[in-house]
Design a protein around this motif. Structure first.
Motif, short mmCIF file in Angstrom:
data_model
loop_
_atom_site.label_atom_id
_atom_site.label_comp_id
_atom_site.label_asym_id
_atom_site.label_seq_id
_atom_site.Cartn_x
_atom_site.Cartn_y
_atom_site.Cartn_z
N TYR A 146 0.77 -1.23 0.00
CA TYR A 146 0.00 0.00 0.00
C TYR A 146 0.81 1.29 0.00
CZ TYR A 146 -3.37 -3.50 1.54
OH TYR A 146 -4.14 -4.63 1.64
N GLU A 147 2.16 1.22 0.15
CA GLU A 147 2.94 2.43 0.24
C GLU A 147 4.41 2.11 -0.05
OE1 GLU A 147 3.30 3.87 4.33
OE2 GLU A 147 2.81 1.84 5.01
N GLU A 148 5.24 3.16 -0.06
CA GLU A 148 6.68 2.96 -0.16
C GLU A 148 7.38 3.84 0.86
OE1 GLU A 148 8.54 5.67 -3.57
OE2 GLU A 148 7.15 4.17 -4.40
N VAL A 149 8.48 3.32 1.41
CA VAL A 149 9.23 4.02 2.45
C VAL A 149 10.70 4.02 2.08
CG1 VAL A 149 9.81 4.11 4.91
CG2 VAL A 149 7.55 3.28 4.20
N TYR B 211 -4.76 -2.81 -18.65
CA TYR B 211 -5.33 -1.88 -17.67
C TYR B 211 -4.28 -0.95 -17.10
CZ TYR B 211 -7.54 -0.14 -13.42
OH TYR B 211 -8.03 0.67 -12.42
N ILE B 212 -3.13 -1.51 -16.71
CA ILE B 212 -2.08 -0.71 -16.08
C ILE B 212 -1.52 0.30 -17.07
CG2 ILE B 212 0.23 -0.81 -15.08
CD1 ILE B 212 -0.59 -3.52 -13.85
N ILE C 280 -3.33 -2.99 -6.12
CA ILE C 280 -3.14 -2.57 -7.51
C ILE C 280 -3.18 -1.05 -7.61
CG2 ILE C 280 -4.03 -2.69 -9.87
CD1 ILE C 280 -2.84 -5.31 -8.71
N GLU C 281 -4.20 -0.43 -7.02
CA GLU C 281 -4.35 1.01 -7.13
C GLU C 281 -3.22 1.75 -6.41
OE1 GLU C 281 -6.65 2.35 -9.14
OE2 GLU C 281 -7.20 0.27 -9.59
N SER C 282 -2.70 1.16 -5.34
CA SER C 282 -1.62 1.82 -4.59
C SER C 282 -0.29 1.74 -5.31
CB SER C 282 -1.49 1.17 -3.20
OG SER C 282 -2.66 1.33 -2.44
N ASN C 283 -0.15 0.82 -6.26
CA ASN C 283 1.14 0.61 -6.91
C ASN C 283 1.10 0.79 -8.43
OD1 ASN C 283 3.16 -0.47 -4.73
ND2 ASN C 283 1.22 -1.52 -4.31
N LEU C 284 0.08 1.47 -8.92
CA LEU C 284 -0.05 1.66 -10.37
C LEU C 284 1.15 2.37 -10.97
CD1 LEU C 284 -3.77 2.65 -10.96
CD2 LEU C 284 -2.57 0.71 -11.96
N TYR C 285 1.73 3.32 -10.24
CA TYR C 285 2.78 4.16 -10.81
C TYR C 285 4.15 3.87 -10.20
CZ TYR C 285 -1.66 6.44 -11.70
OH TYR C 285 -2.97 6.68 -12.05
#
Length: 286
Positions: A57-60, A232-233, A193-198
């Motif tokens: 869900y995120e990146e750190v 989709y991506i 998927i939505e959190s890592n699209l980009y």
């Protein structure tokens, strides 16, 4: 993705109760790899270099002499060298439920008695103060002198780490770590998927973040989106790029990278195919 064995310059580990608990690795950078921790959490410390940890869900981002706690799950780790060095060095201390149960023998620290109140997280940075740095220095000593290491010493060092973590400013994250350690939870497919699209993740990496094989991931994707993942991506990334071209003055190359495209020429080609104009021309149009 490069083979981790080819990039690894040195690796050491100490086992306790037949589990890998203390681990140190030195490897060439840059390096990107999938990390799977299905039944263990860990304290992760960057000795040298920089790293980026991508969760479902995120990146750190983590820099030299910074640490974070990682709960059980799957992650993407990316390593970058710092200054003139061409390698990175990191230490991971793994925490398993069965090891902690044997370690404390039902006499858990007080903070572990209220774990159900903790808010679930995946990763959280930990402030590395002077005490924590001295602790990490002591681990270097034992990695350099493995003959001095015994099970009793490993038990003491593991308990010492937990006490130090509890004393940090981010005790809520530590409580959450142990809550998740003993109470694994499933990830939400569409949210991952939505959190890592980009994030420039490959399909194999997205599959790992959702804890599925590649074939299962593709089937699940079609069920959720009624479309293949690649199609989709690509469409979502191009839509985001088009918005940024119109709304910002960012360079085309920066937009391509920010939207998950690794190659500018490829981005320009697929963008023109979708929007009939190259990115620079599209930006100039009303």
């Amino acid at each position: 993705m490069l083979n981790i064995i080819q990039m690894l310059k040195a690796h050491q580990q100490f086992d306790l109760f037949e589990k890998k608990v203390f681990e140190k690795a030195i490897f060439e950078a840059p390096l990107r790899l999938t990390v799977r921790m299905p039944n263990d959490a860990c304290f992760y410390y960057v000795v040298e270099g920089n790293a980026k940890v991508v969760t479902p869900y995120e990146e750190v981002s983590v820099k030299t002499q910074e640490g974070l706690v990682m709960q059980c799950g799957n992650y993407l780790n990316e390593y970058f060298s710092a200054s003139q060095s061409t390698h990175c060095e990191a230490i991971a201390i793994h925490l398993y439920p069965e090891v902690l149960k044997m370690l404390y023998d039902k006499e858990f620290p007080d903070f572990m008695l209220h774990l159900k109140k903790a808010r679930p997280i995946h990763v959280a940075k930990v402030k590395v103060d002077s005490l924590m740095r001295k602790y990490m220095d002591s681990l270097h000593f034992y990695f350099d002198n493995p003959d001095m290491v015994s099970d009793e010493l490993l038990k003491l060092k593991l308990k010492e780490l937990i006490l130090l973590l509890v004393k940090t400013d981010n005790v809520a994250a530590i409580q959450s770590l142990f809550h998740r350690l003993f109470n694994a939870s499933a990830v939400d497919f569409q949210e991952v998927i939505e959190s890592n699209l980009y994030n420039n993740c490959s399909l194999e990496e997205l599959a790992a973040l959702t804890n599925l094989s590649l074939s299962s991931f593709k089937r699940a994707f079609v069920r959720h989106y009624n479309c293949s993942p690649a199609k989709y991506i690509r469409r979502r990334r191009l839509e985001q790029a088009a918005k940024l071209l119109k709304a910002t003055a960012l360079r085309v190359s920066d937009i391509a990278f920010d939207c998950g495209f690794k190659d500018l020429a490829h981005f320009s080609k697929v963008f023109q195919k979708a929007y009939q104009y190259p990115p620079s021309t599209y930006r100039q149009m009303a």
